[in-house]
Design a protein around this motif. Structure first.
Motif, PDB file in Angstrom:
ATOM      1  N   TYR A  43       0.846  -1.186   0.000  1.00  0.00           N
ATOM      2  CA  TYR A  43       0.000   0.000   0.000  1.00  0.00           C
ATOM      3  C   TYR A  43       0.880   1.234   0.000  1.00  0.00           C
ATOM      4  O   TYR A  43       1.805   1.342   0.772  1.00  0.00           O
ATOM      5  CB  TYR A  43      -0.882   0.037   1.245  1.00  0.00           C
ATOM      6  CG  TYR A  43      -2.014  -0.933   1.188  1.00  0.00           C
ATOM      7  CD1 TYR A  43      -2.246  -1.820   2.221  1.00  0.00           C
ATOM      8  CD2 TYR A  43      -2.873  -0.969   0.090  1.00  0.00           C
ATOM      9  CE1 TYR A  43      -3.294  -2.698   2.180  1.00  0.00           C
ATOM     10  CE2 TYR A  43      -3.914  -1.869   0.037  1.00  0.00           C
ATOM     11  CZ  TYR A  43      -4.129  -2.728   1.080  1.00  0.00           C
ATOM     12  OH  TYR A  43      -5.164  -3.616   1.038  1.00  0.00           O
ATOM     13  N   GLY A  44       0.565   2.168  -0.883  1.00  0.00           N
ATOM     14  CA  GLY A  44       1.313   3.412  -0.876  1.00  0.00           C
ATOM     15  C   GLY A  44       2.568   3.389  -1.720  1.00  0.00           C
ATOM     16  O   GLY A  44       3.392   4.277  -1.620  1.00  0.00           O
ATOM     17  N   SER A 158      -3.112   8.459  -2.380  1.00  0.00           N
ATOM     18  CA  SER A 158      -4.462   7.927  -2.584  1.00  0.00           C
ATOM     19  C   SER A 158      -4.480   6.418  -2.419  1.00  0.00           C
ATOM     20  O   SER A 158      -5.480   5.845  -2.017  1.00  0.00           O
ATOM     21  CB  SER A 158      -4.965   8.262  -3.988  1.00  0.00           C
ATOM     22  OG  SER A 158      -4.634   9.554  -4.337  1.00  0.00           O
ATOM     23  N   HIS A 159      -3.388   5.780  -2.762  1.00  0.00           N
ATOM     24  CA  HIS A 159      -3.306   4.318  -2.716  1.00  0.00           C
ATOM     25  C   HIS A 159      -3.073   3.816  -1.309  1.00  0.00           C
ATOM     26  O   HIS A 159      -3.389   2.680  -0.968  1.00  0.00           O
ATOM     27  CB  HIS A 159      -2.141   3.881  -3.626  1.00  0.00           C
ATOM     28  CG  HIS A 159      -2.025   2.416  -3.803  1.00  0.00           C
ATOM     29  ND1 HIS A 159      -0.870   1.732  -3.526  1.00  0.00           N
ATOM     30  CD2 HIS A 159      -2.894   1.492  -4.233  1.00  0.00           C
ATOM     31  CE1 HIS A 159      -1.038   0.459  -3.788  1.00  0.00           C
ATOM     32  NE2 HIS A 159      -2.261   0.276  -4.223  1.00  0.00           N
ATOM     33  N   ARG A 161      -3.006   2.943   2.644  1.00  0.00           N
ATOM     34  CA  ARG A 161      -3.989   2.622   3.689  1.00  0.00           C
ATOM     35  C   ARG A 161      -3.266   2.604   5.026  1.00  0.00           C
ATOM     36  O   ARG A 161      -2.230   1.955   5.147  1.00  0.00           O
ATOM     37  CB  ARG A 161      -4.585   1.223   3.471  1.00  0.00           C
ATOM     38  CG  ARG A 161      -5.222   0.999   2.124  1.00  0.00           C
ATOM     39  CD  ARG A 161      -6.673   1.395   2.120  1.00  0.00           C
ATOM     40  NE  ARG A 161      -7.272   1.149   0.830  1.00  0.00           N
ATOM     41  CZ  ARG A 161      -7.200   1.977  -0.208  1.00  0.00           C
ATOM     42  NH1 ARG A 161      -6.557   3.119  -0.104  1.00  0.00           N
ATOM     43  NH2 ARG A 161      -7.778   1.674  -1.357  1.00  0.00           N
ATOM     44  N   ARG A 162      -3.815   3.281   6.003  1.00  0.00           N
ATOM     45  CA  ARG A 162      -3.160   3.266   7.305  1.00  0.00           C
ATOM     46  C   ARG A 162      -3.856   2.243   8.200  1.00  0.00           C
ATOM     47  O   ARG A 162      -5.030   1.945   8.021  1.00  0.00           O
ATOM     48  CB  ARG A 162      -3.191   4.661   7.931  1.00  0.00           C
ATOM     49  CG  ARG A 162      -4.575   5.154   8.262  1.00  0.00           C
ATOM     50  CD  ARG A 162      -4.478   6.414   9.123  1.00  0.00           C
ATOM     51  NE  ARG A 162      -5.785   6.999   9.322  1.00  0.00           N
ATOM     52  CZ  ARG A 162      -6.638   6.629  10.255  1.00  0.00           C
ATOM     53  NH1 ARG A 162      -6.318   5.659  11.093  1.00  0.00           N
ATOM     54  NH2 ARG A 162      -7.812   7.213  10.381  1.00  0.00           N
ATOM     55  N   PRO A 184      -8.186   4.068   4.209  1.00  0.00           N
ATOM     56  CA  PRO A 184      -7.525   5.037   3.329  1.00  0.00           C
ATOM     57  C   PRO A 184      -7.493   6.427   3.953  1.00  0.00           C
ATOM     58  O   PRO A 184      -8.253   6.722   4.854  1.00  0.00           O
ATOM     59  CB  PRO A 184      -8.393   5.027   2.073  1.00  0.00           C
ATOM     60  CG  PRO A 184      -9.712   4.546   2.519  1.00  0.00           C
ATOM     61  CD  PRO A 184      -9.484   3.636   3.675  1.00  0.00           C
ATOM     62  N   SER A 186      -8.080  10.460   3.995  1.00  0.00           N
ATOM     63  CA  SER A 186      -9.143  11.274   3.400  1.00  0.00           C
ATOM     64  C   SER A 186      -8.503  12.407   2.625  1.00  0.00           C
ATOM     65  O   SER A 186      -7.841  13.274   3.182  1.00  0.00           O
ATOM     66  CB  SER A 186     -10.077  11.803   4.480  1.00  0.00           C
ATOM     67  OG  SER A 186      -9.379  12.648   5.338  1.00  0.00           O
ATOM     68  N   SER A 278      -6.231  -0.351  -6.424  1.00  0.00           N
ATOM     69  CA  SER A 278      -6.178  -0.625  -4.996  1.00  0.00           C
ATOM     70  C   SER A 278      -6.995  -1.860  -4.663  1.00  0.00           C
ATOM     71  O   SER A 278      -6.619  -2.635  -3.807  1.00  0.00           O
ATOM     72  CB  SER A 278      -6.661   0.571  -4.197  1.00  0.00           C
ATOM     73  OG  SER A 278      -7.879   1.025  -4.712  1.00  0.00           O
TER      74      SER A 278
END
Lengths: 394, 257
Positions: A43-44, A158-159, A161-162, A184, A186, A278
């Protein structure tokens, strides 16, 4: 290592071509190069290719105490690195002008324009907030690093995710991705930088300069805009003398550019593209497929990130192998017995022409047969492998 | 649209109105008014040129050394023009919170870079090949429009040093609140969340040396903002010109007796 200086004749050639409205790669004045956005399996992670300029961006997060002046907001940290891998002109010393300019422009474009809701990154006010760190690495420099970096950064954000958190009183539990789905960030809007290079005292302008064009430019104007026709940042550099009426047509172009990027099929389509990728990555993780940076190196197709294992018929391996071996052995007895004895007795050279002699006659060419044998042997060895024969990098 | 919401939020939250209904700003100025500008030249005897400038509450000191031989590596000198070396720093006591790193951090490096580029365009560097001109700027009190005040102070210092310039370089900031453009922003207006555009201009020809804007602004408002900033710069150039002429009179008076 210092970069080779641009020769005067090359400079003159470039300037003259620009005067005649011609560019090195045949583009028009306001044309962008092909943009490719590829996402990695983490992610990211995002790689952007703007023509030959390649930029990698990775977003990560960490729980830290917040700044004293802003106890309820998360922290966004941007870091852009120019490694000598990208261009011989980049040295490892930190404070080059280009580095400062790119870093600051990235910060201004993404942080000051408030594209990310930092209030939502707060976990416990005054004690723990999320620090989102955006690392951009330039892999190959072929001009226009600013645009590529901004596209990479916003796509990666945008990609990203935490991890999900749960707060009970003062206790904070951070859930791993297996326990709870990551959330994700905001993002309010997506600002993208567009660079305009000015030549010959501001009389000619080009969009998306390549590396050669950048060397002869007088100055640069970077404008960051988003889809809602809002200008997020303007920065002129290089000490060019602009007139007010030159800045205006530039932003009209920008409007066209922004729409182009959002609607044209050859260019990027941020929202649908990101949603598609994603969700694809999410699927992959669930299936327990391989992930990591090595898997994320693009092989020119996003579907190549996960390959199905190709089934190979293994039933009659032994028989086919024996057949092949027998065939090879027979080929060594190809020449007639007569020739053989002649060769054995007369090993002396035969004069064909002045200066040219020939020893023996050579055997019949059996190359055609040997090629087939090699192919079959290889396939059997790598029966369950997942390698492909295509080139990995272009 | 987003800006009006933000200023409405500010009004509700802190009771601060960037622009009241009668058209007055927080410090009582009208929308297009500049702050009081006071300047003195030749404040240091040691330097080739120096100037002290006060723009409202923003106080800046600028010092110029040069043109002189290139110090440091020979590689830096250019064969056909002078190199301009700029260093920007803020005093630790200049802001409300004590500044940890006066120079060397990214923002200061960026400001130094911008100043350098602005003056490379304005100074007639072709007259001094293989030499170096140093410009040192220090902010003693920061109350908004930091970059603009630095540029103005540096211009005066260059004039004091006798270095030939194409024209005065005048810089000013402009903001946008509720369809009105404000000129010469102070710190509260800058950090209030509205837009801030910094413009450095050569007044006679109208050439823009540097334009810089952060925070969102709708495209349609850009024209108005640029106009307001350009007008403010023109007004500022008259003030700077007055300062230079007054200084010359004083100096010539002193040398007469």
């Amino acid at each position: 290592m210092r970069d080779t200086p641009l020769s005067n004749c090359e400079r003159l050639f470039l300037l003259q071509a620009i005067q005649e409205k011609k560019r090195l790669d045949g583009r028009q004045t306001y044309d962008y190069r092909n943009i490719k956005i590829l996402f990695g399996t983490d992610y990211g992670c995002c790689i952007v290719e703007l023509g030959k300029t390649r930029v990698l961006c990775q977003v990560s997060c960490e729980l830290v105490p917040p700044k004293d002046s802003r106890p309820t907001e998360g922290i966004l940290y941007f870091n852009l690195e120019l490694s000598p891998m990208a261009s011989p002109a980049f040295e490892s010393n930190r404070q080059s002008e280009l580095l400062v300019m790119l870093n600051r422009q990235l910060e201004r474009c993404l942080r000051n324009s408030k594209c990310i809701d930092t209030e939502s990154l707060c976990v416990i006010s005054g004690e723990k907030v999320w620090q989102i760190r955006v690392d951009v690495h330039v892999l190959n420099h072929d001009g226009n690093l600013m645009d590529a970096a901004s596209i990479a950064a916003i796509s990666a954000l945008s990609h990203f995710r935490r991890p999900d958190v749960a707060i009970q009183g003062r206790e904070v539990t951070v859930f791993s991705p297996e326990e709870r789905d990551p959330i994700p960030l905001s993002i309010y809007h997506m600002p993208i930088c567009v660079s305009f290079a000015f030549f010959l005292q501001g009389s000619y302008l080009l969009v998306d300069p390549c590396e050669r064009e950048e060397r002869v430019k007088d100055g640069l104007l970077v404008i960051a805009m988003n889809k809602h026709r809002e200008i997020c940042s303007i920065q002129s550099s290089g000490g060019i003398m602009l007139l007010k009426d030159q800045v205006k047509p530039v932003e009209m172009l920008l409007l066209v550019e922004g729409e182009h990027e959002n609607h044209s099929s050859e260019r990027i389509k941020p929202f649908p593209v990101l949603l598609c990728f994603s969700s694809f990555v999410l699927m992959q993780r669930k299936e327990g497929g391989k992930f990591g940076f090595a898997e994320s190196l693009p092989i020119e197709r996003i579907t190549a990130l996960k390959r199905d294992e190709a089934p190979v018929e293994m039933a009659d391996v032994k028989d086919t192998a024996e057949e092949i071996i027998n065939r090879t052995e027979s080929s060594t007895e190809v020449y007639p017995p007569g020739l053989k004895t002649r060769e054995r007795s007369a090993a002396s050279p035969v004069l064909v022409a002045t200066g040219t002699a020939q020893v023996g006659e050579g055997i019949v060419n059996s190359w055609g047969l040997e090629e087939d044998e090699d192919d079959e042997v290889i396939i059997e060895d790598k029966g369950g492998g997942t390698y492909n024969h295509n080139c990995i990098c272009k | 649209m987003a800006i009006t919401e933000l200023s409405a939020l500010l009004k509700g939250m802190a009771g601060l109105e960037l622009l009241s209904e009668q058209g007055y700003r927080l410090d009582g100025r009208k929308a297009g008014e500049l702050r009081k500008l006071q300047a003195r030249m030749s404040v240091f005897a040691q330097a080739d040129g120096s100037a002290y400038l006060e723009q409202g509450n923003t106080k800046v000191l600028a010092v110029v050394y040069g043109p002189h031989e290139t110090r440091g590596s020979r590689a830096k000198s250019l064969h056909d023009r002078a190199v301009i070396n700029c260093q920007f720093s803020m005093a630790t006591f200049s802001t409300a919170e004590r500044k940890r790193r006066p120079h060397g951090d990214r923002k200061s490096s960026e400001m130094s870079l911008h100043l350098k580029q602005t003056f490379e365009a304005a100074v007639l560097t072709q007259l001094y090949p293989r030499s170096q001109i140093d410009i040192y700027v220090k902010i003693l009190q920061a109350d908004g429009s930091n970059y603009s005040a630095c540029v103005n102070a540096a211009t005066l210092a260059l004039v004091d040093a006798g270095i030939p310039l194409r024209d005065y370089v005048c810089a000013c900031t402009a903001g946008f609140v509720e369809d009105t453009a404000l000129a010469d922003l102070c710190h509260v207006e800058e950090s209030g969340g509205g837009t801030a555009l910094a413009l450095a201009l050569l007044p006679c020809s109208g050439n823009i040396a540097l334009v810089q804007m952060d925070s969102r602004l709708h495209q349609d408002h850009l024209d108005k903002l640029m106009e307001a900033a350009a007008k403010a710069c023109q007004d500022l150039s008259k003030v700077l010109d007055g300062v230079v002429r007054r200084h010359l009179e004083e100096v010539s008076d002193l040398t007469k007796h």
